[in-house]
Scaffold this motif. Structure first.
Motif, PDB file in Angstrom:
ATOM      1  N   ASN A  93     -13.427  14.157  15.592  1.00  0.00           N
ATOM      2  CA  ASN A  93     -13.145  13.096  16.566  1.00  0.00           C
ATOM      3  C   ASN A  93     -13.861  13.350  17.890  1.00  0.00           C
ATOM      4  O   ASN A  93     -14.239  12.422  18.591  1.00  0.00           O
ATOM      5  N   TYR A 121      -2.649  16.440   6.753  1.00  0.00           N
ATOM      6  CA  TYR A 121      -1.762  16.721   7.893  1.00  0.00           C
ATOM      7  C   TYR A 121      -1.999  18.084   8.521  1.00  0.00           C
ATOM      8  O   TYR A 121      -1.766  18.285   9.705  1.00  0.00           O
ATOM      9  N   ARG A 132      -8.313   4.473   7.819  1.00  0.00           N
ATOM     10  CA  ARG A 132      -8.043   3.283   8.613  1.00  0.00           C
ATOM     11  C   ARG A 132      -7.777   2.044   7.770  1.00  0.00           C
ATOM     12  O   ARG A 132      -7.092   1.136   8.223  1.00  0.00           O
ATOM     13  N   MET A 148      -1.750   3.399  12.962  1.00  0.00           N
ATOM     14  CA  MET A 148      -2.192   2.987  11.627  1.00  0.00           C
ATOM     15  C   MET A 148      -2.203   1.463  11.519  1.00  0.00           C
ATOM     16  O   MET A 148      -3.151   0.869  11.001  1.00  0.00           O
ATOM     17  N   MET A 198       0.820  -1.216   0.000  1.00  0.00           N
ATOM     18  CA  MET A 198       0.000   0.000   0.000  1.00  0.00           C
ATOM     19  C   MET A 198       0.853   1.266   0.000  1.00  0.00           C
ATOM     20  O   MET A 198       0.425   2.306  -0.473  1.00  0.00           O
ATOM     21  N   GLY A 254      -4.684   3.575   4.806  1.00  0.00           N
ATOM     22  CA  GLY A 254      -3.447   4.142   5.358  1.00  0.00           C
ATOM     23  C   GLY A 254      -3.340   5.647   5.225  1.00  0.00           C
ATOM     24  O   GLY A 254      -2.943   6.319   6.156  1.00  0.00           O
ATOM     25  N   GLU A 292      -3.766  14.058  17.320  1.00  0.00           N
ATOM     26  CA  GLU A 292      -5.061  13.925  16.655  1.00  0.00           C
ATOM     27  C   GLU A 292      -4.994  12.918  15.498  1.00  0.00           C
ATOM     28  O   GLU A 292      -5.967  12.232  15.222  1.00  0.00           O
ATOM     29  N   VAL A 293      -3.858  12.829  14.829  1.00  0.00           N
ATOM     30  CA  VAL A 293      -3.715  11.801  13.793  1.00  0.00           C
ATOM     31  C   VAL A 293      -3.865  10.426  14.440  1.00  0.00           C
ATOM     32  O   VAL A 293      -4.594   9.556  13.951  1.00  0.00           O
ATOM     33  N   ARG A 304      -5.411   9.640  17.193  1.00  0.00           N
ATOM     34  CA  ARG A 304      -6.814   9.441  17.593  1.00  0.00           C
ATOM     35  C   ARG A 304      -7.675   9.116  16.378  1.00  0.00           C
ATOM     36  O   ARG A 304      -8.609   8.311  16.468  1.00  0.00           O
ATOM     37  N   THR A 305      -7.368   9.748  15.251  1.00  0.00           N
ATOM     38  CA  THR A 305      -8.139   9.476  14.032  1.00  0.00           C
ATOM     39  C   THR A 305      -8.012   7.999  13.645  1.00  0.00           C
ATOM     40  O   THR A 305      -8.947   7.406  13.128  1.00  0.00           O
ATOM     41  N   TYR A 306      -6.855   7.421  13.926  1.00  0.00           N
ATOM     42  CA  TYR A 306      -6.662   5.995  13.659  1.00  0.00           C
ATOM     43  C   TYR A 306      -7.136   5.130  14.829  1.00  0.00           C
ATOM     44  O   TYR A 306      -6.838   3.944  14.882  1.00  0.00           O
ATOM     45  N   GLY A 307      -7.830   5.751  15.767  1.00  0.00           N
ATOM     46  CA  GLY A 307      -8.475   4.972  16.819  1.00  0.00           C
ATOM     47  C   GLY A 307      -7.616   4.694  18.035  1.00  0.00           C
ATOM     48  O   GLY A 307      -8.025   3.941  18.924  1.00  0.00           O
ATOM     49  N   MET A 366      -5.725  19.000  11.023  1.00  0.00           N
ATOM     50  CA  MET A 366      -6.050  18.213  12.196  1.00  0.00           C
ATOM     51  C   MET A 366      -6.992  18.931  13.154  1.00  0.00           C
ATOM     52  O   MET A 366      -7.647  18.291  13.968  1.00  0.00           O
ATOM     53  N   THR A 401       1.419   8.069   5.738  1.00  0.00           N
ATOM     54  CA  THR A 401       0.817   8.985   6.705  1.00  0.00           C
ATOM     55  C   THR A 401       1.599   9.094   8.011  1.00  0.00           C
ATOM     56  O   THR A 401       1.559  10.123   8.668  1.00  0.00           O
ATOM     57  N   TYR A 425      -1.078  -3.042  -6.429  1.00  0.00           N
ATOM     58  CA  TYR A 425      -1.684  -2.067  -5.521  1.00  0.00           C
ATOM     59  C   TYR A 425      -1.487  -0.653  -6.052  1.00  0.00           C
ATOM     60  O   TYR A 425      -2.348   0.192  -5.926  1.00  0.00           O
ATOM     61  N   LYS A 426      -0.310  -0.428  -6.578  1.00  0.00           N
ATOM     62  CA  LYS A 426      -0.028   0.920  -7.075  1.00  0.00           C
ATOM     63  C   LYS A 426       0.563   0.805  -8.474  1.00  0.00           C
ATOM     64  O   LYS A 426       1.491   0.035  -8.699  1.00  0.00           O
ATOM     65  N   SER A 447      -4.973  -0.098  13.654  1.00  0.00           N
ATOM     66  CA  SER A 447      -6.278   0.131  13.059  1.00  0.00           C
ATOM     67  C   SER A 447      -6.504  -0.854  11.922  1.00  0.00           C
ATOM     68  O   SER A 447      -7.583  -1.414  11.756  1.00  0.00           O
ATOM     69  N   TYR A 448      -5.447  -1.129  11.165  1.00  0.00           N
ATOM     70  CA  TYR A 448      -5.542  -2.057  10.033  1.00  0.00           C
ATOM     71  C   TYR A 448      -5.886  -3.473  10.501  1.00  0.00           C
ATOM     72  O   TYR A 448      -6.660  -4.176   9.874  1.00  0.00           O
TER      73      TYR A 448
END
Lengths: 456, 456
Positions: free
Chosen positions: B432, B422, B380, A151, A81, B383, A177-178, A180-183, B425, A112, B8-9, A154-155
């Motif tokens: 969030n 980025y 999530r 990350m 990825m 990525g 916050e990044v 947290r965004t990924y849980g 946030m 990321t 994938y890419k 979360s995956y």
């Protein structure tokens, strides 16, 4: 092959991506010293390590004989990825410097997490999931590692608990916050969640926290919860192993175009990116198949290799982790608060320490204003805004390229560009405003920290 | 070719990268309406436009007949530093959604500007340099365009003056600092540097500024300085032209693997990324060679295409720019302050407006909480942390993929992932924390703004 044919960026095909990590310890005649149990002074057993780390990772940590270790398919798929990362020919930097040197960098910032950290995070999360765990705990300072682990968790739908050094938690709300965004569950450290956190808060009210303290909290939190293990983003041999994907891709890409680097440069904090980049090349050197010059670059404010001692030391301030033989400034050493960015770890990977001790790798330290100066120069011609950590390598690559300009040598220089600086703009702002200063610890300061090393 | 073979890419080789931009207007039977001079009501001449814009860019702006325009080699070289951008097969998102649809996205965020804006910034800086100018002025809101232009100007050693909407200047210090790192001069707008800035400051003391006001200041600043021109990051036909590098790369990559998208989706603010992505496909449609469905996605809080009118309007609040025929909410329309991120422009590219008016493209509007929900879901599993703007396209791509799940159709969906989040946030934090709300302007609000349109 002539230079004209080398593209700005070399990407591998998916089919050319590594399917195995390379374990450089297998090719070392004298191996890195084993981790010791501080209570017994004896080498840590797999069982002892298994209380803290995932079983498969313990196996990798202790394995210094298998040359190659298969990358599980699930991890290969995740790598696809965001990898392969580009190997970039720095044509514009070469031109700006007017050097006959050929400069290449392997850029790990195009994901990321903004750094190479994801390479090991995904592996560690995978093994935790495979073991049926509920979650993992970790610490983060600057935040790259915490982001990468968030990350990865979360995956694989794993709970992720991050102890973030309090000063970073407050000064880097975006990083927080990044995550947290990924849980992820992000806690400023020292916290009141753990015994060690409560102790430190009681002893030093209002403390800003430190990486060593956050490690201790994360380790305690893992032990205290059923189905949790602790994971670490650098220093350990397992992490270096996962990071060899960087060096393996680089080597394949260079071989494809018939490029042989004379000089390989990387920044060194705990050593994971440097170890990952140089491993396959170092393997050739160890086996007598080729020769390369390796340079580890560390900050003058935290110079483990260049001014530390090679001895057993604690990996964390709380002294809850195993002892590791490494180049260290002492686990009590704290770089000056004027120091920006990462690379503030008191110790160094055991593998790199041993290679350095054997004279197979060199090390230099550089001051941070010169590092930011190099970073800005690089950004303006190569486009990429580099992380302060990565910019240590840029600084030395530029120095070496300028030496070539003097001597006329057409050396091929390779360096690791480990990440981007988007979340480091406070430091750039200080530099842009001329408010950044350098700090070099005195011999007395280092001697005092080193004097407190444990006796093993 | 079977799906199994699609990586994938997909990266193109350097030799496969576009050497010409594609001008979709050449294939339009009914062309976009010309820019008008507000003083005379007559089409702007090259000479008139030349006071504000670089000569070569004026030529491109007015040229609606040349199908292909050569990309100068210097620009091709710069493109090689961060392009080709990857065309990604969203295997993980497909799996998470359980859809039979095949989802692809073209990811433009892997450069320091964090978005596609660099594609046009480097072209505009190049032509300014070639004309012997000293520098350029521009405005920036969220900051992607300002960052991109700073990078481009630094590369060509041009002075770069950025008027940054005051609220962003204060709330996005990192963006500001990235621009300064690239040597740009960043001024919060409204400023006291310009007549229009002083007027607005006098009339609305303590105002937060707006994009329209910053445009007016930048245009005035360019006119007031010898050797300066104004440059704009979206809306104009020249910008769409440069952005076709996105669509051209995508088409080459898809053709290589025999992939034909059924549905092409992009977010639409001023329209440059959407126009760039769809142009080569739209060209085929216009020439009757193939059929595609195109969907422009805009925020419900600023719905130019879906709720605006197709009429001549000012491009800026200060009314110093030419009039453009476009879908517009009126240059006085301001999206609610609860609206996060970009896509807050009152109008739309003239080319896209005309294509939409001819029924060749569809448009939908989406509410921001649903957009952030899609963004987090995407982050999530895939990525990448997407920009709020780009996430509008993600939202609709997911919706369409879920429709396929219901119907069982194996559609191929392509969307533009224009950038990373980025620097957004604060908005993610609001989401969030459950503090984000939606706002849809009432019919009365839109009618009131539209009522103020100039009569041409």
């Amino acid at each position: 092959m002539s230079n004209e044919k080398i593209p700005y960026k070399i990407y591998l095909e998916e089919s050319e991506m590594p399917k195995q990590w390379y374990n450089v310890r297998a090719d070392m005649e004298k191996k890195p010293a084993p981790l010791l149990n501080p209570a017994t002074g004896k080498p840590m057993t797999a069982e002892e390590l298994g209380h803290v780390f995932c079983d498969e990772l313990v196996k990798q940590e202790l394995d210094d004989t298998s040359r190659y270790i298969d990358i599980p398919e699930e991890i290969q798929d995740f790598y696809k990825m965001y990898r392969p990362s580009p190997l970039v020919r720095a044509y514009c930097l070469e031109k700006a410097l007017g050097t006959p040197a050929k400069i290449y960098y392997k850029f790990e910032g195009n994901n990321t997490s903004g750094s190479h950290k994801l390479n090991s995070a995904i592996a560690q999360a995978y093994y935790a999931k495979k073991q049926g765990l509920k979650g993992v705990t970790t610490e983060t300072g600057a935040g790259q590692w915490g982001t990468a682990l968030s990350m990865a968790c979360s995956y694989f739908d794993l709970d992720c608990q991050v102890y973030m050094v309090k000063v970073s938690y407050e000064q880097k709300p975006f990083r927080r916050e990044v995550m947290r965004t990924y849980g992820a569950n992000v806690t400023p450290s020292p916290s009141m969640n753990t015994e060690v956190g409560r102790q430190i808060n009681a002893e030093f009210p209002g403390t800003n926290g430190s990486l060593g303290c956050a490690i201790s909290e994360a380790v305690e939190a893992a032990s205290a919860q059923e189905g949790y293990r602790y994971v670490l983003g650098s220093v350990l041999s397992q992490v270096l192993l996962h990071q060899t994907v960087i060096g393996l891709e680089t080597k394949t890409a260079m071989d494809k175009y018939g490029i042989k680097p004379d000089l390989i440069i990387g920044c060194a904090g705990g050593g994971s990116n440097l170890g990952g980049l140089i491993s396959p090349f170092m393997g050739e050197k160890l086996r007598g198949e080729a020769d390369y010059k390796f340079i580890a670059v560390e900050p003058a404010s935290c110079p483990s290799l260049t001014r530390g001692v090679y001895a057993y030391d604690y990996c964390d301030t709380g002294k809850v982790c195993p002892l590791q033989k490494m180049y260290t400034l002492g686990s009590g050493f704290m770089p000056s608060s004027s120091h920006a960015g990462g690379l503030r770890y008191h110790g160094m990977s055991a593998t790199l320490s041993e290679l350095y001790d054997q004279g197979l790798m060199e090390a230099v330290s550089v001051e941070q204003t010169s590092v930011f100066d190099a970073a800005v120069k690089f950004a303006r011609v190569e486009g990429i805004l580099p992380a302060p950590e990565s910019s240590h390598a840029i600084k030395v690559a530029i120095d070496e390229a300028l030496k070539c300009k003097e001597t006329g040598e057409e050396k091929t220089i390779l360096f690791g560009l480990t990440g981007t600086g988007y979340f480091d703009m406070f430091a750039y702002e200080r530099f842009n405003n001329g408010e950044m200063s350098d700090y070099i610890p005195t011999d007395e300061e280092i001697a005092a920290a080193v004097a407190k090393l444990p006796k093993f």
